[in-house]
Design an enzyme around this catalytic site. Sequence first.
Site, PDB file in Angstrom:
ATOM      1  N   CYS A 306       0.831  -1.204   0.000  1.00  0.00           N
ATOM      2  CA  CYS A 306       0.000   0.000   0.000  1.00  0.00           C
ATOM      3  C   CYS A 306       0.870   1.262   0.000  1.00  0.00           C
ATOM      4  O   CYS A 306       0.375   2.373  -0.133  1.00  0.00           O
ATOM      5  CB  CYS A 306      -0.943   0.005   1.197  1.00  0.00           C
ATOM      6  N   ARG A 336       9.203 -10.582   0.947  1.00  0.00           N
ATOM      7  CA  ARG A 336       9.567 -10.553   2.355  1.00  0.00           C
ATOM      8  C   ARG A 336      10.649 -11.566   2.606  1.00  0.00           C
ATOM      9  O   ARG A 336      10.439 -12.750   2.330  1.00  0.00           O
ATOM     10  CB  ARG A 336       8.353 -10.959   3.192  1.00  0.00           C
ATOM     11  N   GLU A 338      12.135 -13.945   4.765  1.00  0.00           N
ATOM     12  CA  GLU A 338      11.814 -14.636   6.020  1.00  0.00           C
ATOM     13  C   GLU A 338      12.947 -15.603   6.262  1.00  0.00           C
ATOM     14  O   GLU A 338      13.067 -16.596   5.560  1.00  0.00           O
ATOM     15  CB  GLU A 338      10.507 -15.433   5.874  1.00  0.00           C
ATOM     16  N   ARG A 347       4.270 -19.647   3.606  1.00  0.00           N
ATOM     17  CA  ARG A 347       5.196 -18.627   4.079  1.00  0.00           C
ATOM     18  C   ARG A 347       6.339 -18.576   3.083  1.00  0.00           C
ATOM     19  O   ARG A 347       7.095 -19.529   2.958  1.00  0.00           O
ATOM     20  CB  ARG A 347       5.703 -19.020   5.462  1.00  0.00           C
ATOM     21  N   GLU A 355      -4.373  -5.942  -2.645  1.00  0.00           N
ATOM     22  CA  GLU A 355      -4.235  -4.939  -1.592  1.00  0.00           C
ATOM     23  C   GLU A 355      -5.325  -3.890  -1.788  1.00  0.00           C
ATOM     24  O   GLU A 355      -5.398  -3.248  -2.834  1.00  0.00           O
ATOM     25  CB  GLU A 355      -2.831  -4.314  -1.644  1.00  0.00           C
ATOM     26  N   ASP A 420      -6.973  -9.351  12.149  1.00  0.00           N
ATOM     27  CA  ASP A 420      -6.450 -10.460  11.333  1.00  0.00           C
ATOM     28  C   ASP A 420      -7.544 -11.484  11.089  1.00  0.00           C
ATOM     29  O   ASP A 420      -8.359 -11.735  11.977  1.00  0.00           O
ATOM     30  CB  ASP A 420      -5.329 -11.175  12.109  1.00  0.00           C
ATOM     31  N   GLU A 439      -2.739 -17.004   9.410  1.00  0.00           N
ATOM     32  CA  GLU A 439      -3.269 -15.681   9.082  1.00  0.00           C
ATOM     33  C   GLU A 439      -3.437 -15.626   7.571  1.00  0.00           C
ATOM     34  O   GLU A 439      -2.476 -15.816   6.828  1.00  0.00           O
ATOM     35  CB  GLU A 439      -2.294 -14.595   9.534  1.00  0.00           C
ATOM     36  N   ASN A 442      -5.730  -9.443   6.492  1.00  0.00           N
ATOM     37  CA  ASN A 442      -5.933  -8.485   7.572  1.00  0.00           C
ATOM     38  C   ASN A 442      -6.628  -7.251   7.037  1.00  0.00           C
ATOM     39  O   ASN A 442      -6.712  -7.030   5.834  1.00  0.00           O
ATOM     40  CB  ASN A 442      -4.613  -8.139   8.258  1.00  0.00           C
ATOM     41  N   CYS A 468      -6.244  -0.071   5.003  1.00  0.00           N
ATOM     42  CA  CYS A 468      -5.831  -1.020   3.971  1.00  0.00           C
ATOM     43  C   CYS A 468      -6.152  -2.430   4.406  1.00  0.00           C
ATOM     44  O   CYS A 468      -6.356  -2.688   5.592  1.00  0.00           O
ATOM     45  CB  CYS A 468      -4.342  -0.886   3.640  1.00  0.00           C
ATOM     46  N   ARG A 475      -2.284 -17.898   0.464  1.00  0.00           N
ATOM     47  CA  ARG A 475      -2.715 -18.375   1.783  1.00  0.00           C
ATOM     48  C   ARG A 475      -4.190 -18.732   1.815  1.00  0.00           C
ATOM     49  O   ARG A 475      -4.599 -19.679   2.485  1.00  0.00           O
ATOM     50  CB  ARG A 475      -2.390 -17.332   2.841  1.00  0.00           C
TER      51      ARG A 475
HETATM   52  N1  SER Z   1      -0.274  -3.721   3.875  1.00  0.00           N
HETATM   53  C1  SER Z   1      -0.781  -4.626   4.839  1.00  0.00           C
HETATM   54  C2  SER Z   1       0.284  -5.555   5.338  1.00  0.00           C
HETATM   55  O1  SER Z   1       1.422  -5.441   4.934  1.00  0.00           O
HETATM   56  C3  SER Z   1      -1.956  -5.380   4.293  1.00  0.00           C
HETATM   57  O2  SER Z   1      -1.631  -6.146   3.191  1.00  0.00           O
HETATM   58  O3  SER Z   1       0.019  -6.402   6.140  1.00  0.00           O
HETATM   59 ZN    ZN Z   2      -1.475  -2.142   3.415  1.00  0.00          ZN
END
Ligand code: SER
Ligand code: ZN
Length: 532
Positions: A306, A336, A338, A347, A355, A420, A439, A442, A468, A475
Amino acid sequence: MLLTGIFEVIFSKPLPSEASEEIAKLVEFLNRDYLKRGTRRPEDAATITEYNIESNVIRMQIASGTKVRLDEASLRIKNVLANSLGSRYRIGIRKLTLRDVKIILDTKISISLKLPFIRGVTEVNGKTVIELSELHEDDLKKPIFLRLLQLIEEKEKRAKWGGKAEHWMLLKASDLKIQKPIVIDPNKVLEEIGWMKRMSIGQWLYTPPLTHLLNALKRLFLDEVVKPLGFQEATFPKMYPLEVGLKTGHLKGVINSIVFASLPKSYDLSEFEELIDSMYVLNSVEPEDLQKYLKPSSYFLCFAQCEPFYWFFENEILDNDALPIKWFDMSGPSFRWEAGGIHGIERVIEFHRIEIVWLGKPEQVIEIRNKLLERYEYFMDRVLDLEWRMAWVTPWFYEQSGVVQEEVRSINIDVPGTIDFEAWLPYRGSREDNRNWLEIGNISIHGTKFTEPFRIKHNKGEVLWTGCSGFGSERWLIALLAQKGFNIDEWPKKFLEYVKTSPFPQSIMTVSYPKTREGKELLSKIISKLVW
Ligand code: SER
Ligand code: ZN
């Protein structure tokens, strides 16, 4: 927190002896009134504890709290002195210096000595004393002092709350729907039947059948949740300049999980000659060698997805007609790093998400969140018929920006925060154990967390908030397959309808792929039902 320092004002010429009475009155006024303005508790304000006059210099020992800080107090004192003494004695201020500055904290913290203005950090009887180097008028006018104190406050809070600040409070849960749990891990099945193949850590290629299922689920979500609420599709970049991450807070909070990107040092191919020659001869490329040809990273890859939304509205002034703004982006992956705990497509390093973002006045932002919440619940409960729950959790925008949130004791969901959505993964174990829930998405309202740093303004000065919500496609599909399995007779009607809108793509079955005989057999069994 206590701040102390010596404020030295150097005048253009010696102060006449009759000025000392005047100065005594000014100090009295400052201590009683002007240095206390804007605070309720005296310990938050500033006090001149001692002073002396020596020819053309006044030296004042100041002690302050954090509301009228030492720097602010110094500037207030300067104004009072300049106004009163300046005209009466035709005398000007030549130089301001704040020296021997000490920040005294009741807790133990560590702070980088490489920071500008920090001279030393010592620990005395459990207290931390941070000594600053000399500050001059220009330094006092910059918000460096303020930011330094913010950093210290965050560090203090982190030390106090430690890992405890992470919270989770159940808001709502579905009925217990699953009678006979499936104990097979869908990640394993998808890999075994060759619908996906791992390219590198946490990164996969989805072949057409898996892409088909992911797309069906995304389309269903768009039709059931996103579009009925009037969100419109935008296309966001997926590589962001560093300044964006400074403003969102990501660089401070999750720099250890961010994937960065670099540009080549030169556009001239001949500059790469040595490297190219070595690839010809050695048929390998060492990252260390490559690095010599790259500029330092000036971008980071999409993390929260976002970020570009806040950047777009940076410095814009919005009127009522433009509000609320409701967009969504599904134009590319998020990344990400991880370090541990990577598992299948649950994951990963690279994942895909829808988004949803919105911007408006607080009541608009809350109302949109509430409507989304309703549709999400309907989607999880009725459309996909999942066993789900939702919880009020540590907001991602605090977690990801390194801001420490204090413990939450009661729930008022109309304040900035995150909800969540979680689904039970029966293959992991019993639903009673929290570790067996995943999860899947969210939804958040951020308050002014982003409208402030990006200076997103309303033309009548009203406060603007953002919100957002992330729908992680992989997932959601894993949750669905983990609860319903691969037998399409068990799939939710609506989902199946979306899967069936076009012919099911062919699975790759070659001499060597899928890898095992079991995989090939399982694939044949699964696809036998997927022909229409
Ligand atoms: N931007 C939020 C997050 O990173 C929702 O996707 O969790
Ligand atoms: Zn976001």
